[in-house]
Design an enzyme around this catalytic site. Structure first.
Site, PDB file in Angstrom:
ATOM      1  N   HIS A  86       0.091 -13.173 -23.128  1.00  0.00           N
ATOM      2  CA  HIS A  86      -0.082 -12.657 -24.490  1.00  0.00           C
ATOM      3  C   HIS A  86       0.106 -13.732 -25.561  1.00  0.00           C
ATOM      4  O   HIS A  86      -0.019 -13.443 -26.744  1.00  0.00           O
ATOM      5  CB  HIS A  86       0.908 -11.517 -24.719  1.00  0.00           C
ATOM      6  CG  HIS A  86       2.332 -12.000 -24.646  1.00  0.00           C
ATOM      7  ND1 HIS A  86       2.900 -12.444 -23.468  1.00  0.00           N
ATOM      8  CD2 HIS A  86       3.277 -12.152 -25.591  1.00  0.00           C
ATOM      9  CE1 HIS A  86       4.124 -12.849 -23.710  1.00  0.00           C
ATOM     10  NE2 HIS A  86       4.391 -12.679 -24.995  1.00  0.00           N
ATOM     11  N   ASP A  87       0.454 -14.951 -25.145  1.00  0.00           N
ATOM     12  CA  ASP A  87       0.637 -16.045 -26.112  1.00  0.00           C
ATOM     13  C   ASP A  87      -0.467 -17.098 -26.015  1.00  0.00           C
ATOM     14  O   ASP A  87      -0.736 -17.809 -26.989  1.00  0.00           O
ATOM     15  CB  ASP A  87       1.970 -16.769 -25.871  1.00  0.00           C
ATOM     16  CG  ASP A  87       3.177 -15.897 -26.125  1.00  0.00           C
ATOM     17  OD1 ASP A  87       3.120 -15.046 -27.030  1.00  0.00           O
ATOM     18  OD2 ASP A  87       4.180 -16.068 -25.410  1.00  0.00           O
ATOM     19  N   ASN A  95      -1.822   9.011 -26.590  1.00  0.00           N
ATOM     20  CA  ASN A  95      -1.622  10.071 -27.597  1.00  0.00           C
ATOM     21  C   ASN A  95      -2.445   9.837 -28.865  1.00  0.00           C
ATOM     22  O   ASN A  95      -2.109  10.355 -29.926  1.00  0.00           O
ATOM     23  CB  ASN A  95      -0.130  10.233 -27.926  1.00  0.00           C
ATOM     24  CG  ASN A  95       0.448   8.946 -28.512  1.00  0.00           C
ATOM     25  OD1 ASN A  95      -0.249   7.921 -28.578  1.00  0.00           O
ATOM     26  ND2 ASN A  95       1.681   8.989 -28.942  1.00  0.00           N
ATOM     27  N   GLU A 152      10.354 -17.507 -18.528  1.00  0.00           N
ATOM     28  CA  GLU A 152       9.372 -18.189 -19.369  1.00  0.00           C
ATOM     29  C   GLU A 152       9.968 -19.575 -19.624  1.00  0.00           C
ATOM     30  O   GLU A 152      10.956 -19.704 -20.344  1.00  0.00           O
ATOM     31  CB  GLU A 152       9.148 -17.454 -20.691  1.00  0.00           C
ATOM     32  CG  GLU A 152       8.016 -18.118 -21.479  1.00  0.00           C
ATOM     33  CD  GLU A 152       7.983 -17.789 -22.973  1.00  0.00           C
ATOM     34  OE1 GLU A 152       6.957 -18.054 -23.602  1.00  0.00           O
ATOM     35  OE2 GLU A 152       8.987 -17.295 -23.518  1.00  0.00           O
ATOM     36  N   ASP A 161       0.631   2.808 -24.774  1.00  0.00           N
ATOM     37  CA  ASP A 161       1.983   3.338 -24.563  1.00  0.00           C
ATOM     38  C   ASP A 161       2.239   3.540 -23.069  1.00  0.00           C
ATOM     39  O   ASP A 161       1.349   3.356 -22.236  1.00  0.00           O
ATOM     40  CB  ASP A 161       2.158   4.648 -25.349  1.00  0.00           C
ATOM     41  CG  ASP A 161       0.966   5.581 -25.176  1.00  0.00           C
ATOM     42  OD1 ASP A 161       0.459   5.653 -24.039  1.00  0.00           O
ATOM     43  OD2 ASP A 161       0.524   6.215 -26.153  1.00  0.00           O
ATOM     44  N   ASP A 194      -2.848   7.543 -31.071  1.00  0.00           N
ATOM     45  CA  ASP A 194      -2.335   6.986 -32.336  1.00  0.00           C
ATOM     46  C   ASP A 194      -2.783   5.536 -32.517  1.00  0.00           C
ATOM     47  O   ASP A 194      -2.328   4.850 -33.434  1.00  0.00           O
ATOM     48  CB  ASP A 194      -0.806   7.106 -32.418  1.00  0.00           C
ATOM     49  CG  ASP A 194      -0.093   6.225 -31.388  1.00  0.00           C
ATOM     50  OD1 ASP A 194      -0.778   5.599 -30.545  1.00  0.00           O
ATOM     51  OD2 ASP A 194       1.150   6.165 -31.427  1.00  0.00           O
ATOM     52  N   ASP A 238      10.680  -7.034 -19.782  1.00  0.00           N
ATOM     53  CA  ASP A 238      10.804  -8.308 -20.479  1.00  0.00           C
ATOM     54  C   ASP A 238      12.192  -8.320 -21.115  1.00  0.00           C
ATOM     55  O   ASP A 238      12.552  -7.382 -21.835  1.00  0.00           O
ATOM     56  CB  ASP A 238       9.724  -8.349 -21.572  1.00  0.00           C
ATOM     57  CG  ASP A 238       9.250  -9.743 -21.896  1.00  0.00           C
ATOM     58  OD1 ASP A 238      10.105 -10.621 -22.066  1.00  0.00           O
ATOM     59  OD2 ASP A 238       8.025  -9.936 -22.013  1.00  0.00           O
ATOM     60  N   ASP A 251      -3.881   4.020 -24.620  1.00  0.00           N
ATOM     61  CA  ASP A 251      -3.248   4.881 -25.621  1.00  0.00           C
ATOM     62  C   ASP A 251      -3.359   6.337 -25.166  1.00  0.00           C
ATOM     63  O   ASP A 251      -4.455   6.894 -25.155  1.00  0.00           O
ATOM     64  CB  ASP A 251      -3.966   4.644 -26.962  1.00  0.00           C
ATOM     65  CG  ASP A 251      -3.544   5.627 -28.042  1.00  0.00           C
ATOM     66  OD1 ASP A 251      -2.500   6.294 -27.873  1.00  0.00           O
ATOM     67  OD2 ASP A 251      -4.260   5.709 -29.056  1.00  0.00           O
ATOM     68  N   ASP A 280      12.422 -14.144 -21.583  1.00  0.00           N
ATOM     69  CA  ASP A 280      11.793 -14.821 -22.713  1.00  0.00           C
ATOM     70  C   ASP A 280      12.483 -16.161 -23.012  1.00  0.00           C
ATOM     71  O   ASP A 280      13.718 -16.245 -22.984  1.00  0.00           O
ATOM     72  CB  ASP A 280      11.909 -13.879 -23.919  1.00  0.00           C
ATOM     73  CG  ASP A 280      10.998 -14.245 -25.070  1.00  0.00           C
ATOM     74  OD1 ASP A 280       9.775 -14.213 -24.891  1.00  0.00           O
ATOM     75  OD2 ASP A 280      11.510 -14.548 -26.165  1.00  0.00           O
TER      76      ASP A 280
HETATM   77  C1  GLC Z   1       8.053 -15.888 -26.152  1.00  0.00           C
HETATM   78  C2  GLC Z   1       7.105 -14.721 -26.179  1.00  0.00           C
HETATM   79  C3  GLC Z   1       6.383 -14.727 -27.490  1.00  0.00           C
HETATM   80  C4  GLC Z   1       7.413 -14.592 -28.594  1.00  0.00           C
HETATM   81  C5  GLC Z   1       8.477 -15.664 -28.482  1.00  0.00           C
HETATM   82  C6  GLC Z   1       9.661 -15.338 -29.320  1.00  0.00           C
HETATM   83  O1  GLC Z   1       7.389 -17.097 -26.212  1.00  0.00           O
HETATM   84  O2  GLC Z   1       6.236 -14.782 -25.101  1.00  0.00           O
HETATM   85  O3  GLC Z   1       5.427 -13.705 -27.575  1.00  0.00           O
HETATM   86  O4  GLC Z   1       6.774 -14.682 -29.832  1.00  0.00           O
HETATM   87  O5  GLC Z   1       8.979 -15.773 -27.184  1.00  0.00           O
HETATM   88  O6  GLC Z   1      10.360 -14.257 -28.773  1.00  0.00           O
END
Ligand code: GLC
Length: 535
Positions: free
Chosen positions: A328-329, A26, A267, A32, A28, A101, A24, A203
């Site tokens: 991140h999932d 700034n 993905e 970023d 907040d 992404d 971060d 995605d």
């Molecule tokens: C992909 C992303 C996930 C998102 C989903 C819907 O699986 O990695 O974070 O929630 O798509 O866009």
């Protein structure tokens, strides 16, 4: 033999940044682009060749950036277009490429396209989304369920039709049978590629096209995977349609016009035979496709080896695997595979960086960062909020990077509340950087070894016989990788392919073994791994 002409993304180590949680700049509480700029030195020092940024475009954040309301403008609290351009330029000077992404399956319900589409049945963009009449009793048009749970259809009272959403109702699915949608995404891709972006992570690549007749999905059977059984149906018609390959070939043709070569990483949460199909003929669809059977496998030699062998066998000639243990999932590898135990974390990193294919690290993997449990009140992921306590959602793997000890952890200023809790800052980047025995130092040295060892970059993979719990493979002509994914000691050698092991240790999870000369059988302690140069 290594291939000196291999495109950059084949020899690269990639690194996923979840911008809101990286740094971060700034104060907040949100990471970023400025924070990424501030930490480019870390990425250069670590030795990564490319960074993939989770979405940075305009979003009302129903799904934290994966509900896009403008594909060609920056989300204000993440940064400006000038900062992004600066990031591409500065990272480029350091030899680091920037990937974005791309979320083509759906938009935010607030995207002007959808606002227009739902405004009336005669709207020029009506057909940009998937609309259908209610069933006889006013019920949804078919039985499809959202991968986030519940029906995949929401009734729009004004126009009396249902719209499709394979995720949240705030994420209406686009209709990829419509040529104008295809043209719109061609323009979006060019917009970013022309700015010097090195490619896209795409995605949910596998569900872009739906069955044209919107047929019901068949019921799940006992042989189906966990998700199909959970939802009670096999996702045969709401995605995974063969026509998706036409769209991917279109994207590949578009990116192939760029020099230096751009890269498309899908993905692709599918089984390995279907995964192989996303590479097309090996040169006309995705460059890289994420391997979900691998990331969801238990951390066991037999299971992982089998997946790697199947992947090696099924991918078409010329195709290149991608290996990742966290994102991140999914839970971070330090937790899911390693249960927080350092030797297991290092074994996982050694595995990722020594397979044939492009490794994609997730921010924090390099320090062995574990998931941070997030209390219900602090949850930001709609899935956690909705399903807690049955499912805690994805916040635990999205918590901020601990850069140094103390309040704010170097992620944000002391006294500022980060958007998600920071967790324990012990084991932060700063403390590990100065420690030659740290996981961070180990990761960096593995990356450096990979870079200077052509066999590790592009050498062929060949499994070798190994005792239960262990996994051994050859890379190219001169490199052997030995991994013990079990608690007990094992001895490797005297078996097919490993008869006369003469060589020296290039790197070991036990750092004291670096440089050790080997002759004959090799002993490995529990969760130990070695990379060996053979003579
Ligand atoms: C992909 C992303 C996930 C998102 C989903 C819907 O699986 O990695 O974070 O929630 O798509 O866009």
């Amino acid at each position: 033999m290594s291939d000196p002409d291999a495109p950059w993304w084949k020899t690269a180590v990639l690194y996923q940044i979840y911008p809101r949680s990286f740094a971060d700049s700034n104060a907040d509480g949100n990471g970023d682009i400025g924070g990424i700029l501030d930490h480019l030195d870390h990425l250069e020092w670590l030795g990564v060749d490319g960074i993939w940024l989770s979405p940075v475009t305009v979003s009302p954040n129903a799904d934290w950036g994966y509900d896009v309301a403008d594909f060609c403008a920056m989300q204000p609290d993440l940064g400006t277009m000038d900062e992004l351009d600066l990031l591409v330029a500065r990272a480029g000077q350091l030899g680091i490429r920037v990937l974005l992404d791309l979320v083509p399956n759906h938009t935010s319900e607030q995207h002007p396209w959808f606002v227009d589409s739902r405004s009336g049945r005669a709207s020029p963009r009506r057909d940009w989304y998937v609309w259908a009449d209610p069933g006889p009793e006013g019920t949804p048009p078919n039985n499809w369920v959202s991968s986030f749970g519940g029906p995949a259809w929401t009734l729009d009272a004004t126009t009396g039709q249902y719209y499709l959403h394979n995720h949240l109702s705030e994420q209406p699915d686009l209709n990829w049978w419509n040529d104008d949608v295809r043209l719109a995404f061609d323009a979006i891709m060019r917009f970013w590629l022309d700015r010097g972006v090195a490619g896209f992570r795409i995605d949910v690549c596998n569900i872009i096209i739906k069955d044209a007749e919107l047929r019901d999905n068949p019921p799940a059977t006992e042989d189906d995977d966990f998700e199909a059984q959970l939802f009670g149906q096999r996702p045969v018609y709401n995605g995974n349609r063969p026509e998706v390959h036409d769209v991917i070939r279109r994207w590949r043709r578009l990116t192939d016009h760029y020099d230096p070569p751009r890269v498309l990483i899908g993905e692709t949460p599918v089984k390995i035979d279907a995964l192989a199909a996303y590479y097309g003929q090996g040169h006309d669809e995705l460059h890289l496709a994420f391997n979900f059977p691998f990331i969801t496998a238990p951390f066991e030699a037999h299971a992982l080896r089998r997946i790697v062998e199947d992947t090696e066998a099924l991918l078409p000639a010329g195709a290149w695997p991608a290996w990742t243990g966290s994102n991140h999932d999914m839970a971070r590898l330090a937790s899911r595979w390693a249960g927080g135990e350092v030797p297991k974390i290092r074994a996982a990193l050694l595995m990722l960086l020594c397979l044939r294919g492009t490794p994609v690290l997730y921010q924090g993997d390099e320090i062995g960062l574990a998931d941070v449990p997030v209390a219900h009140d602090d949850m930001r992921d709609p899935l956690g909020v909705r399903y807690f306590p049955a499912y805690a959602g994805r916040d635990a793997m999205r918590t901020p990077m601990p850069w140094r000890a103390g309040p704010g952890g170097g992620f944000t200023e002391a006294g500022v509340r980060p958007w998600l809790p920071l967790g324990d800052t012990e084991g932060n980047v700063e403390s590990q950087r100065s420690d030659p025995g740290s996981t961070l130092t180990f990761t960096r040295e593995l990356i450096a070894l990979r870079r200077r060892t052509p066999d590790l970059q592009t050498g062929v993979y060949r499994s070798l016989a190994a005792p239960d719990g262990a996994w051994a493979w050859r890379r190219g002509d001169h490199v052997l990788v030995l991994l013990n994914l079990s608690d007990g000691d094992v001895t490797l050698g005297g078996m097919e392919g490993l008869e006369g092991m003469e060589g020296s240790v290039l790197i070991g999870t036990d750092r004291r073994r670096g440089g050790e000369e080997l002759s004959g059988p090799v002993g490995l302690r529990g969760w130990e791994g070695l990379v060996i140069e053979t003579r």
